[in-house]
Design an enzyme around this catalytic site. Structure first.
Site, mmCIF file in Angstrom:
data_model
loop_
_atom_site.group_PDB
_atom_site.id
_atom_site.type_symbol
_atom_site.label_atom_id
_atom_site.label_comp_id
_atom_site.label_asym_id
_atom_site.label_seq_id
_atom_site.Cartn_x
_atom_site.Cartn_y
_atom_site.Cartn_z
ATOM 1 N N THR A 1 -73.715 -33.758 -80.962
ATOM 2 C CA THR A 1 -73.220 -32.477 -81.478
ATOM 3 C C THR A 1 -71.708 -32.535 -81.648
ATOM 4 O OG1 THR A 1 -75.006 -31.328 -80.333
ATOM 5 C CG2 THR A 1 -73.094 -30.003 -80.937
ATOM 6 N N GLY A 2 -71.222 -31.855 -82.681
ATOM 7 C CA GLY A 2 -69.768 -31.750 -82.876
ATOM 8 C C GLY A 2 -69.380 -32.241 -84.261
ATOM 9 N N THR B 1 -67.646 -34.901 -85.208
ATOM 10 C CA THR B 1 -67.839 -36.338 -85.443
ATOM 11 C C THR B 1 -69.332 -36.636 -85.628
ATOM 12 O OG1 THR B 1 -66.038 -36.575 -83.827
ATOM 13 C CG2 THR B 1 -66.990 -38.593 -84.686
ATOM 14 N N ASP C 1 -72.994 -39.981 -80.180
ATOM 15 C CA ASP C 1 -72.336 -38.678 -80.012
ATOM 16 C C ASP C 1 -70.829 -38.876 -79.834
ATOM 17 O OD1 ASP C 1 -71.984 -35.956 -79.721
ATOM 18 O OD2 ASP C 1 -73.042 -35.797 -77.808
ATOM 19 N N GLU D 1 -76.941 -32.758 -74.229
ATOM 20 C CA GLU D 1 -76.359 -34.080 -74.500
ATOM 21 C C GLU D 1 -76.654 -35.027 -73.337
ATOM 22 O OE1 GLU D 1 -72.307 -32.926 -75.241
ATOM 23 O OE2 GLU D 1 -72.668 -32.621 -77.363
HETATM 24 C C1 5RP Z 1 -70.072 -31.125 -77.798
HETATM 25 C C2 5RP Z 1 -69.369 -32.378 -77.445
HETATM 26 C C3 5RP Z 1 -68.671 -33.112 -78.536
HETATM 27 O O1 5RP Z 1 -69.175 -34.404 -78.610
HETATM 28 C C4 5RP Z 1 -67.204 -33.149 -78.241
HETATM 29 O O2 5RP Z 1 -66.739 -31.824 -78.052
HETATM 30 C C5 5RP Z 1 -66.421 -33.799 -79.388
HETATM 31 O O3 5RP Z 1 -66.467 -32.986 -80.506
HETATM 32 P P1 5RP Z 1 -65.804 -33.385 -81.880
HETATM 33 O O4 5RP Z 1 -66.576 -34.531 -82.430
HETATM 34 O O5 5RP Z 1 -65.953 -32.134 -82.727
HETATM 35 O O6 5RP Z 1 -64.361 -33.730 -81.646
HETATM 36 O O7 5RP Z 1 -69.350 -32.821 -76.325
HETATM 37 O O8 5RP Z 1 -70.569 -30.478 -76.672
#
Ligand code: 5RP
Length: 229
Positions: free
Chosen positions: A31-32, A34, A84, A106
């Site tokens: 999630t997120g 990336t 992730d 996660e």
């Molecule tokens: C979500 C997460 C994400 O992997 C983390 O916040 C990184 O996010 P991004 O890819 O938007 O920088 O742990 O719960």
């Protein structure tokens, strides 16, 4: 190079890495922002996988829009890999996660995976975890007691609110999130165990048992591939 370009670059590297896995397996996806790049870039190759397991409602929606076959985590016993992002990664591959609030799912899915492939831009690599406020998902009834426990550990806890509103952010599991600033996390594994034992804690966003096995780190000179033992 902008952060978003770096995220895209590591997502491309992760796509190539998972496409080298034998076809017909089920992949774990996080999630997120990336992970969103990863989903979008993997979409044209979705037939390589029998399906995917997702760590949030938001990722599931995105995956379904792309036509992926999304399975419930209970339908699988093992995944070859989980891909992730992270909020911080230290030299051991230990991570802080949960900036997007999906930390519990996660961690559950990461625990099913043979390898955690972490995808990050270089801003996430740190010597010591703790500059990024540590997310803890809790049962709402435990807000006061968990916050007091975190203050006793030297942290500065804050209940996460919905951006621009005064009500708590609610996770996909119905939990609340406490973000704890001011921790210098010298012993992440010990702290993960300690916080997990506080009544009312659902999950702490320290990933030491479910640490990264491979880190694809994006910087101006390209993607560095780091393998942790
Ligand atoms: C979500 C997460 C994400 O992997 C983390 O916040 C990184 O996010 P991004 O890819 O938007 O920088 O742990 O719960």
């Amino acid at each position: 190079m902008e952060q978003d370009q770096l995220k895209r670059m590591v997502a491309e590297a992760a796509r190539d890495e998972v496409l080298a896995l034998p076809a017909g397996q089920v992949l774990g996806i996080g999630t997120g922002s990336t992970a969103n790049w990863f989903i979008d870039l993997l979409a044209p190759h979705k037939e390589h996988f029998a399906g995917v397991v997702s760590s949030s409602v938001a990722s599931t929606q995105r995956l379904l829009q792309h036509g992926f076959y999304v399975l419930d985590a209970n339908a699988v016993t093992e995944l070859p890999a989980y891909v992730d992002g992270a909020d911080e990664v230290d030299p051991s591959g230990y991570m802080i996660k949960g900036g997007g609030g999906a930390l519990t799912r996660e961690k559950i899915i990461a625990a099913l995976a043979q390898q955690f492939i972490c995808i990050c831009d270089q801003s996430k690599q740190v010597a010591t975890l703790g500059k990024f406020p540590l997310p803890i998902e809790i049962i709402p009834l435990a807000q006061g007691s968990v916050m007091r426990a975190m203050q006793a550990l030297g942290g500065n806890p804050c209940l996460r609110l919905i951006p621009g509103a005064s009500n708590p952010f609610v996770t996909d599991n119905g939990g609340w999130i406490i973000d704890v600033a001011g921790l210098h996390i010298a012993k992440p594994a010990e702290l993960e165990t300690l916080i997990n034992q506080i009544p009312g804690v659902i999950t702490v966003g320290l990933f030491t048992q479910q640490k990264a096995d491979v880190l694809l780190l994006g910087g101006p000179s390209g993607v560095k591939r780091i393998v942790y033992s």
